[in-house]
Design an enzyme around this catalytic site. Structure first.
Site, PDB file in Angstrom:
ATOM      1  N   LYS A  25      18.702 -11.007  -1.928  1.00  8.63           N
ATOM      2  CA  LYS A  25      19.411 -11.499  -3.111  1.00  8.63           C
ATOM      3  C   LYS A  25      19.973 -12.900  -2.856  1.00  8.63           C
ATOM      4  O   LYS A  25      19.823 -13.807  -3.689  1.00  8.63           O
ATOM      5  CB  LYS A  25      20.530 -10.529  -3.473  1.00  8.63           C
ATOM      6  CG  LYS A  25      21.225 -10.852  -4.791  1.00  8.63           C
ATOM      7  CD  LYS A  25      22.207  -9.739  -5.165  1.00  8.63           C
ATOM      8  CE  LYS A  25      21.479  -8.428  -5.414  1.00  8.63           C
ATOM      9  NZ  LYS A  25      22.381  -7.321  -5.710  1.00  8.63           N
ATOM     10  N   ARG A  95      28.531  -8.505  -4.366  1.00  8.63           N
ATOM     11  CA  ARG A  95      27.327  -7.666  -4.397  1.00  8.63           C
ATOM     12  C   ARG A  95      26.618  -7.709  -3.052  1.00  8.63           C
ATOM     13  O   ARG A  95      26.673  -8.686  -2.315  1.00  8.63           O
ATOM     14  CB  ARG A  95      26.380  -8.162  -5.495  1.00  8.63           C
ATOM     15  CG  ARG A  95      27.063  -8.289  -6.845  1.00  8.63           C
ATOM     16  CD  ARG A  95      26.191  -8.999  -7.860  1.00  8.63           C
ATOM     17  NE  ARG A  95      25.229  -8.104  -8.467  1.00  8.63           N
ATOM     18  CZ  ARG A  95      24.239  -8.505  -9.253  1.00  8.63           C
ATOM     19  NH1 ARG A  95      24.049  -9.789  -9.465  1.00  8.63           N
ATOM     20  NH2 ARG A  95      23.405  -7.636  -9.777  1.00  8.63           N
ATOM     21  N   GLY A 104      20.076   0.028  -6.006  1.00  9.83           N
ATOM     22  CA  GLY A 104      21.089   1.038  -6.240  1.00  9.83           C
ATOM     23  C   GLY A 104      21.655   1.707  -5.006  1.00  9.83           C
ATOM     24  O   GLY A 104      22.536   2.552  -5.110  1.00  9.83           O
ATOM     25  N   HIS A 467      18.182   3.279 -13.177  1.00 18.95           N
ATOM     26  CA  HIS A 467      18.057   3.599 -11.746  1.00 18.95           C
ATOM     27  C   HIS A 467      16.871   4.534 -11.511  1.00 18.95           C
ATOM     28  O   HIS A 467      16.050   4.313 -10.620  1.00 18.95           O
ATOM     29  CB  HIS A 467      19.357   4.248 -11.256  1.00 18.95           C
ATOM     30  CG  HIS A 467      19.284   4.734  -9.837  1.00 18.95           C
ATOM     31  ND1 HIS A 467      18.935   6.028  -9.503  1.00 18.95           N
ATOM     32  CD2 HIS A 467      19.483   4.086  -8.665  1.00 18.95           C
ATOM     33  CE1 HIS A 467      18.950   6.156  -8.186  1.00 18.95           C
ATOM     34  NE2 HIS A 467      19.277   4.993  -7.661  1.00 18.95           N
ATOM     35  N   SER A 772     -12.799   8.825  21.416  1.00 18.42           N
ATOM     36  CA  SER A 772     -12.052   8.950  20.170  1.00 18.42           C
ATOM     37  C   SER A 772     -10.662   9.436  20.545  1.00 18.42           C
ATOM     38  O   SER A 772     -10.516  10.483  21.173  1.00 18.42           O
ATOM     39  CB  SER A 772     -12.726   9.951  19.229  1.00 18.42           C
ATOM     40  OG  SER A 772     -12.019  10.035  18.022  1.00 18.42           O
ATOM     41  N   CYS A 839      -8.879   9.303  15.696  1.00 19.49           N
ATOM     42  CA  CYS A 839      -9.182  10.322  14.695  1.00 19.49           C
ATOM     43  C   CYS A 839      -8.009  11.251  14.392  1.00 19.49           C
ATOM     44  O   CYS A 839      -8.156  12.197  13.636  1.00 19.49           O
ATOM     45  CB  CYS A 839     -10.387  11.158  15.130  1.00 19.49           C
ATOM     46  SG  CYS A 839     -10.109  12.085  16.658  1.00 19.49           S
TER      47      CYS A 839
END
Length: 882
Positions: A25, A95, A104, A467, A772, A839
C-alpha cells in the site's frame, strides 16, 4: 539514525516505490503521488519497524518520535490543518500495508484526531454538524474495537437501538442530534467496558492506532491467511498515516472500490461499486448495498439506483482517466479505492487486483496482445495453482435446478456441499473430508479459516467488492453475495427464503457465475480448456525446459493426462491394479502359495490382466515414455484384517481359514513402510517382477506404435539390488522379443526414495538408466516423519517456523532437496545421459517444480488434473532462471 518514516504527497515521494520497505500500500501510494495523481498526503512507517516493535516488547523506540512528528508536519503543511487544532482539526487514517495484499486481514482506524473538542471544530469548518458527529461516532466505534479491544457488537447494538428509537432503517437517516446522542452513548460504553474514559489526546490516539495496526500482523486471522498463502511471517507490515478525505459529507460525496478490468472474467470493462455519503468501510464490509459504477453494469443487473457514471458524470470521467493511467503505469489490472469529497476525486489506494484464474488468463493474454506486456511476462502473471479452478467440472447448463435464491455472482465457479453457519464448524467438518458451503449474513476477516475450508461461500449481505467477494476470488472459491431475500439465523443454524428452510447439513449448490443458489446437488460437465487457456499454455510450453508427465494407473487417467498436455507417464503404480475385484483372489493365491511353483501358477492368472492394463495405457501414450513401477507395497496389504472376512477370502483362495490366518500373522510387519516391500519383494520372489516385466513387454510389442517403457524398481538402497532386478527384467525382455520377433526400446531404472540411495547414486547409476525421485517416501525417510500421522503436529511446526511449509505439500529444499541435488550430480557423473525426474506429490507443486528446474531435472510428473499447473510452473521456473 535509521530512517523509518517516508513521506508522500504534495510533490514528494520519498520511498522509491520499494515494496519490501514500504509494503504494497505504501509503495503504491508513493507511486501514485510520483505520477501526480490526487493522493491525500501522508507518510509510511516502514516494515522493519514491525519487527522492531515486537523486539522491544510491543513498544516503539524513541528515535521514531521525531520522524513521526515530521510526518505529521508534512501533512499539516499541505492541508493547512493542524493535528488536534480545536478550530480546524487535521484528521488522519491509520492503515496497514503488507508487502503483498492481505485484504481485510489487518486493522485500520479512520477519522483519528477527533475528540469532544475537535468535533466542534470539524462541525464548524465543514458547515455540516451531521457529518462531524457521524465521523466521531465511527471513530469511537473503530478505535474501541481495533485499539482498545472492546466488544464491537455492543456498539452495533447501540446503533441499532438508536435507529429503532427514531424509526429509521439506515444510518444516513439519523440526524446530527441523533448522532451526537449516540456519541454520548458510545463514550459511556467505552468507559464501562474499558474502565477508563475514551482517549482525548490526539497524539495518544495516534500511537495507540499505530501500535494496534502493527499488532494486527500477529492476529490469528493474519497468521491463518499467511499460512494459506505461503507468506513469510517475518516480512511484517508497514503502517500508513494519511490525511482523511471524506465521502460522508452529503450527496456530492461518495466512496468506492473499483477494478480497471472485471476480476471475475477478465473483460476489459471498468468494474466496481460506490456509495453516496459513506466511508470506505461501508462498501467493503457490506453494511449497505452499494450502487454500480457503470451504467452498463447497472443495466445488466436490472438495478434501479443510479450508477456513478450517471449521478456524478464529471467525477466518473476523471476516474476513468485515472484507471487508464494506472494500468499504463503498473502494467496490470488495478484494484482501486477512492473517495469523492464534495465533488473532488481522491485516490486512496491501488494494487494489483485479486482475480479468478479465468480472469487472470484473459487479462494476461489480452495485455500481451495489447502490447502492454510481453508473452513471457504474461506467462509469469498467472499463478499456476490458481489453474486448479479451471480443471474441474462445472455445473451442467442442461441439468435441473431447484433455485432457492439468487444473489450477486461475486466469484465464479460451482460448489456443492453441506450448509454450515460458522467458520469453526466449516473447518471441523472439512477436516473430516466433507464438502461444506459457508453461509453467513456477511463475512469478516475472522472467517478466513472457514472460508478456506469451505468449497463455496454464500452471504445475505455485501456487494461485488465486499470482503466475502474479494477474499473468495483470491482463494478461487465460488461465492454468491448479497442474497438479500435470504434470512440467516446463525444461532438456530438455519437460512430461510419465504417458507423454505435450509438447516445445517442440508446440501446446497452455488453457481458463482450466475449468482444462483440451488437446493441439493446439481449435475456437472467436464471443463473445456481452450481460448485464452490454450493460448497461454502454448506460450508456457515454448518457455519451459522440463517435460511434464502424469501419474496414471488407468487408460482413463492417461487419457485425461494427454488432454491436459502430459508428455508421457511418470509413474504407473502397478499395485493399484492388483486390488481390483477381478484379480485380488489370484493375488492372494500367489501370497498364500507355499513355494515358487505355486506362486507361478497364481501369477500366470494375473499375467493377462496386467498385460491388458498396460496395453490400455500404452495405446493412449503411443510413442511416449511410460514409467511403470513394479510391485511396491508389502504383501500383507492384500490380505484381510477383519475377522468376518477371513472365511470368505479363504474359500475364494481355496485354503483353510487357519492357513490364511497363519500366513497373515507371518506377513505382519511392525513398520511396513520400512519392511518387506519394493525391490525386497523382487529379490525374495523374483517371479513376481518377472511376470510384471513380461506383461509390460508383451503389451508394448502388441502395438504398432510402441511406447517407451521405463521399468522402475522401487525402494532400491544398493547397487546390487538394482543389478539383480535388472537381470530379471532384461532376461524377460529378451525372451519376449524372441517370441514376438520384435524389439522395442526400453529403460530400467529406479525410484530414489531412501537417503542411502541418494548418497550412493553414483554406484546405482552404473546400473540404472534413469532415476525418478519418489519425494513422498524420500521426505518421510529423510525427516523421520510419517505422512499419515504428521497432521497432528505439522501445523504447529509451520506456525513456529520449524518448517517453512508442510514438507509433504512443498518440498523441504534444505534437507530433502539437498539429497536430490546430490543424487542428481553423482548420477550424472557416473552416467552423463541418465534421465532424471520427480514423481511424488511434489511434482504438481509450483515451488517444488522451481527447485527441480534449479537442479536440472528432465521432467516432473503430476496427477492428471495438475498437469497444466505443472506445465505453467515449469515455464515460470525456466523464465525465472533465465
Amino acid at each position: 539514525m535509521t530512517q523509518y518514516v517516508y513521506r508522500f504527497g504534495g510533490g514528494i515521494s520519498e520511498g522509491n516505490q520499494e515494496k519490501t520497505l514500504l509494503g504494497g500500500k505504501g509503495a503504491n501510494l508513493d507511486g501514485m503521488a510520483s505520477i501526480g495523481l490526487p493522493v491525500p498526503p501522508g507518510f509510511t512507517i516502514s516494515t522493519p519497524m514491525c519487527a522492531r516493535y515486537y523486539e522491544e516488547g510491543e513498544a516503539f523506540p524513541a528515535e521514531l518520535n521525531p520522524q513521526v512528528a515530521d510526518g505529521i508536519a508534512h501533512i499539516e503543511g499541505i492541508t493547512g490543518k493542524k493535528f488536534g487544532d480545536p478550530a480546524d482539526p487535521l484528521l488522519v487514517s491509520v492503515r496497514s500495508g503488507a508487502r503483498v495484499s492481505m485484504p481485510g486481514m489487518m486493522d485500520t482506524v479512520l477519522n483519528l484526531g477527533l475528540n469532544d473538542v475537535t468535533v466542534q471544530g470539524l462541525s464548524a469548518t465543514s458547515g455540516d454538524a451531521r457529518f462531524a458527529w457521524d465521523s466521531y461516532r465511527r471513530f469511537i466505534q473503530m478505535y474501541a474495537d481495533v485499539v482498545l479491544g472492546l466488544d464491537h457488537g455492543a456498539f452495533e447494538e447501540a446503533l441499532e437501538i438508536a435507529k429503532e428509537d427514531k424509526g429509521v432503517t439506515l444510518d444516513t437517516e439519523l440526524t446530527a442530534a441523533n448522532l451526537e446522542a449516540l456519541v454520548v452513548e458510545y463514550l459511556r460504553l467505552v468507559e464501562e467496558l474499558w474502565g477508563k474514559p475514551f482517549p482525548q489526546d490526539v497524539h495518544a490516539q495516534l500511537w495507540g492506532a499505530v501500535g494496534a495496526v502493527f499488532g494486527s500482523w500477529q492476529s490469528e486471522r493474519a497468521k491463518v491467511y499467511r499460512r494459506i498463502n505461503s507468506i513469510p511471517h517475518d516480512w511484517g507490515t508497514a503502517v500508513n498515516v494519511q490525511a482523511m478525505v471524506f465521502g460522508n459529507m452529503g450527496e456530492t460525496s461518495a466512496t468506492g472500490v473499483a477494478f480497471t478490468r472485471d476480476p471475475a472474467n477478465g473483460e476489459r470493462a471498468y468494474y466496481g461499486e460506490y456509495l453516496i455519503n459513506a466511508q470506505g468501510e461501508d462498501v467493503v464490509a457490506g453494511i449497505r448495498t452499494p450502487q454500480y459504477l457503470t451504467t452498463a453494469a447497472r443495466e445488466r443487473a436490472k438495478a434501479k439506483p443510479l450508477s456513478m457514471q450517471e449521478s456524478m458524470p464529471e467525477v466518473y470521467a476523471e476516474l476513468a482517466r485515472v484507471f487508464d493511467l494506472l494500468e499504463l503505469h503498473y502494467r496490470d489490472m488495478q484494484d482501486i479505492e477512492f473517495t469523492v469529497e464534495r465533488g473532488k476525486l481522491w485516490m486512496l489506494q491501488t494494487r494489483s487486483g485479486k482475480r479468478t484464474a479465468r480472469a487472470a488468463l484473459k487479462i494476461a493474454v489480452d495485455m500481451a496482445s495489447e502490447g502492454l506486456i510481453t508473452q513471457e511476462e504474461a506467462v509469469m502473471r498467472v499463478e499456476p495453482a490458481s489453474l486448479d479452478q479451471l480443471l474441474h467440472p462445472t455445473l451442467d447448463p442442461k441439468a435441473a435446478r431447484d433455485v432457492l435464491v439468487k444473489g450477486l455472482p461475486a466469484s465464479p465457479g460451482a460448489a456443492t456441499g453441506a450448509a454450515v453457519f460458522d467458520s469453526d464448524t466449516a473447518e471441523r467438518r472439512a477436516a473430516l473430508g466433507e464438502s461444506v458451503i459457508l453461509v453467513r449474513t456477511e463475512t469478516s476477516p475472522e472467517d478466513i479459516h472457514g472460508m478456506h475450508a469451505a468449497k463455496g461461500i454464500l452471504t445475505a449481505r455485501g456487494g461485488m467488492t465486499s470482503h466475502a467477494a474479494v477474499v473468495a476470488r483470491g482463494m478461487g472459491r465460488p461465492c454468491v453475495s448479497g442474497a438479500g431475500s435470504l434470512s440467516i439465523d446463525a444461532k438456530a443454524k438455519t437460512a430461510k427464503v419465504g417458507a423454505r428452510v435450509i438447516s445445517e447439513g442440508d446440501i446446497i449448490t452455488l453457481d458463482g457465475s450466475s449468482g444462483e443458489v440451488m437446493v441439493g446437488a446439481v449435475a456437472t460437465v467436464q471443463p473445456e480448456l481452450s481460448g485464452d487457456f490454450g493460448t497461454l499454455m502454448v506460450w508456457a510450453d515454448g518457455a519451459r525446459r522440463m517435460k511434464v508427465r502424469a501419474n496414471a494407473e488407468t487408460p482413463a487417467d492417461a487419457k485425461v493426462a494427454r488432454e491436459f498436455g502430459a508428455e508421457g507417464v511418470g509413474l504407473c503404480r502397478t499395485e493399484h491394479m492388483f486390488f481390483e475385484a477381478s484379480r485380488i483372489t489370484a493375488v492372494r493365491e500367489m501370497i498364500l502359495a507355499e513355494d515358487e511353483a505355486g506362486r507361478r501358477v497364481a501369477l500366470a492368472k494375473l499375467l493377462p490382466e496386467q498385460r491388458a492394463d498396460f496395453l490400455g495405457i500404452f495405446e493412449v501414450m503411443a510413442g511416449l515414455p511410460v514409467t511403470i513401477r513394479l510391485l511396491d507395497p508389502p504383501l500383507h496389504e492384500f490380505l484381510p484384517t477383519a475377522e468376518a472376512d477371513f472365511e470368505d477370502v479363504a474359500k475364494a483362495a481355496g485354503v483353510a481359514v487357519e492357513v490364511l490366518k497363519r500366513r497373515t500373522v507371518e506377513l505382519h510387519e511392525f513398520n511396513p513402510m520400512l519392511g518387506h516391500r519394493g525391490c525386497r519383494l523382487g529379490v525374495t520372489y523374483p517371479e513376481i517382477y518377472e511376470m510384471q516385466a513380461r506383461a509390460i513387454f508383451e503389451a508394448a510389442c502388441d502395438l504398432e506404435v510402441s511406447p517407451i517403457p521405463e521399468v522402475m524398481v522401487p525402494l532400491v538402497a544398493t547397487r546390487r539390488e538394482l543389478e539383480l532386478m535388472k537381470e530379471v527384467i532384461d532376461r524377460t525382455a529378451e525372451a519376449v522379443f524372441a517370441e514376438r520377433g520384435k524389439r522395442i526400446e526400453y529403460l530400467v531404472g529406479t525410484m530414489i526414495e531412501l537417503p542411502r540411495a541418494a548418497l550412493m547414486a553414483g554406484q546405482i547409476a552404473e546400473v540404472g538408466q534413469f532415476f525418478s525421485f519418489g519425494t513422498n517416501d524420500l521426505t518421510q525417510t529423510t525427516l523421520g516423519v510419517s505422512r499419515d500421522d504428521a497432521s497432528r503436529f505439522l501445523t504447529t511446526y509451520v506456525e513456529k517456523g520449524i518448517y517453512a511449509t508442510d514438507p509433504f505439500v512443498s518440498l523441504d529444499v534444505e534437507g530433502v532437496g539437498e539429497l536430490i541435488a546430490l543424487a542428481a550430480e553423482r548420477g550424472r557423473t557416473a552416467r552423463p545421459d541418465i534421465k532424471l525426474g520427480i514423481c511424488g506429490e511434489h511434482g504438481g507443486d509450483p515451488a517444488s517444480i522451481a527447485f527441480c528446474e534449479s537442479v536440472g531435472l528432465d521432467y516432473v510428473s503430476a496427477s492428471p488434473y495438475r498437469v497444466p499447473i505443472a506445465r505453467l510452473a515449469a515455464a515460470q521456473a525456466a523464465l525465472g532462471v533465465k
